[in-house]
Write a protein that holds these residues in place. Structure first.
Motif, PDB file in Angstrom:
ATOM      1  N   VAL A  17       0.864  -1.174   0.000  1.00  0.00           N
ATOM      2  CA  VAL A  17       0.000   0.000   0.000  1.00  0.00           C
ATOM      3  C   VAL A  17       0.908   1.234   0.000  1.00  0.00           C
ATOM      4  CG1 VAL A  17      -1.915   1.205   1.100  1.00  0.00           C
ATOM      5  CG2 VAL A  17      -1.648  -1.274   1.419  1.00  0.00           C
ATOM      6  N   HIS A  82      -1.797  -1.108  -3.968  1.00  0.00           N
ATOM      7  CA  HIS A  82      -2.930  -0.279  -3.578  1.00  0.00           C
ATOM      8  C   HIS A  82      -2.407   1.150  -3.458  1.00  0.00           C
ATOM      9  CE1 HIS A  82      -5.283  -3.883  -2.569  1.00  0.00           C
ATOM     10  NE2 HIS A  82      -4.246  -4.306  -1.864  1.00  0.00           N
ATOM     11  N   VAL A  84      -3.093   5.017  -2.274  1.00  0.00           N
ATOM     12  CA  VAL A  84      -3.956   5.808  -1.398  1.00  0.00           C
ATOM     13  C   VAL A  84      -3.428   7.238  -1.362  1.00  0.00           C
ATOM     14  CG1 VAL A  84      -4.958   6.019   0.904  1.00  0.00           C
ATOM     15  CG2 VAL A  84      -4.347   3.750   0.023  1.00  0.00           C
ATOM     16  N   CYS A 108      -7.498   4.596  -3.985  1.00  0.00           N
ATOM     17  CA  CYS A 108      -8.289   5.173  -2.896  1.00  0.00           C
ATOM     18  C   CYS A 108      -7.956   6.657  -2.776  1.00  0.00           C
ATOM     19  CB  CYS A 108      -7.995   4.454  -1.577  1.00  0.00           C
ATOM     20  SG  CYS A 108      -8.299   2.669  -1.647  1.00  0.00           S
ATOM     21  N   LEU A 248     -10.205   1.045   4.732  1.00  0.00           N
ATOM     22  CA  LEU A 248      -9.291   0.677   3.656  1.00  0.00           C
ATOM     23  C   LEU A 248      -9.084  -0.828   3.613  1.00  0.00           C
ATOM     24  CD1 LEU A 248      -6.510   3.436   3.913  1.00  0.00           C
ATOM     25  CD2 LEU A 248      -8.275   3.233   2.148  1.00  0.00           C
ATOM     26  N   ASP A 249      -8.862  -1.431   4.767  1.00  0.00           N
ATOM     27  CA  ASP A 249      -8.659  -2.874   4.831  1.00  0.00           C
ATOM     28  C   ASP A 249      -9.859  -3.620   4.267  1.00  0.00           C
ATOM     29  OD1 ASP A 249      -7.576  -5.441   5.596  1.00  0.00           O
ATOM     30  OD2 ASP A 249      -8.841  -5.363   7.383  1.00  0.00           O
TER      31      ASP A 249
END
Length: 265
Positions: A17, A82, A84, A108, A248-249
């Motif tokens: 992430v 991922h 963010v 995200c 988020l998880d």
């Protein structure tokens, strides 16, 4: 230098992430979120040019931010990550997701004016005009009111004071240069450009973009999910980092290949 926490357990865990901060901020803004993330993720945050440990670097264009993110991703290997991003960092992440979709597992965007309307550009330009006329430091109180709910500010005066102290140390010229890039960034990336799962998070009272517009995007595009925190504004990373980590998880888990989930239930 990037701040990271390697995944515990298997070699791959649930993937990497990468967290990207916004303007007038540093990688440290993600500390609370990263601390609350499950150990199955490899979490990485870094300072954008002109910020934090790189504050003395000149900022000549938006591409310097995207190049910094690509460099952070390159250091994690070939597996999709991922992404963010918060505010300006969200625009950086969206640009990379549009250009390199195969490298992104999920996108995200937190408190990010994604797929902006003309009215949102006008509001951001008006704020920039006030800062240019009145000065950055003269607008600190107004910036605090844009970011944090009244209740949070009342209950956490030390946190607010520390944030304002950080802003006072910023070079006003660098802040303005970065903010101009933030508002001048054209809508090169819109919802139709992104095929990966997209998660839009913000405070329900966030300033600078229309939360109802985010809801409309989620209604029109099956790959987009939006979540708004009641009573909060743009400073959700400070107000509710553990809640953000949990959400988020859950989003990552819903979009992880089954092979990555086995052994981490």
């Amino acid at each position: 230098m990037a701040r990271s926490r390697a995944a515990a357990g298997s070699r791959r865990g649930r993937g990497a992430v990468v967290f990207v901060h916004g303007n007038a901020s540093t990688k440290a803004i993600w500390d609370g979120v990263i601390a609350a993330m499950p150990n199955a993720y490899r979490c990485v945050a870094f300072d954008l040019p002109g910020h934090g440990a790189r504050e003395r670097e000149d900022i000549r264009g938006f591409e310097e931010f995207t190049e910094a993110l690509i460099g952070a991703m390159d250091g994690l290997g070939s597996e999709p990550v991922h992404l963010v991003g918060h505010s300006l960092g969200g625009l950086v992440c969206a640009d990379i997701a549009r250009r390199f979709p195969d490298r992104i597992r999920t996108l995200c965007l937190l408190a990010t004016p994604f797929d902006r309307t003309p009215q949102q550009f006008e509001a951001a330009s008006a704020f920039l005009g006030r800062v240019e006329r009145e000065g950055l430091f003269e607008n600190l109180s107004r910036m605090k009111d844009r970011w944090y709910s009244e209740e949070f500010s009342r209950r956490n005066p030390d946190v607010i004071s520390a944030r304002l102290a950080q802003l006072r140390k910023m070079d006003a010229g660098r802040f303005l240069a970065t903010y101009r890039l933030y508002i001048d960034k054209n809508n090169e990336t819109n919802a139709a450009d992104l095929q990966m799962p997209v998660f839009l998070l913000s405070g329900a009272m966030a300033d600078g973009f229309d939360t109802s517009h985010q809801c409309h995007l989620a209604e029109r595009h099956a790959n987009i999910t939006c979540l708004h925190y009641p009573g909060m504004k743009n400073g959700i990373l400070t107000e509710c980092p553990a809640r953000i980590a949990r959400d988020l998880d859950e989003f990552f888990t819903a979009h992880c290949p089954a092979a990555m989930l086995r052994g981490h239930d």
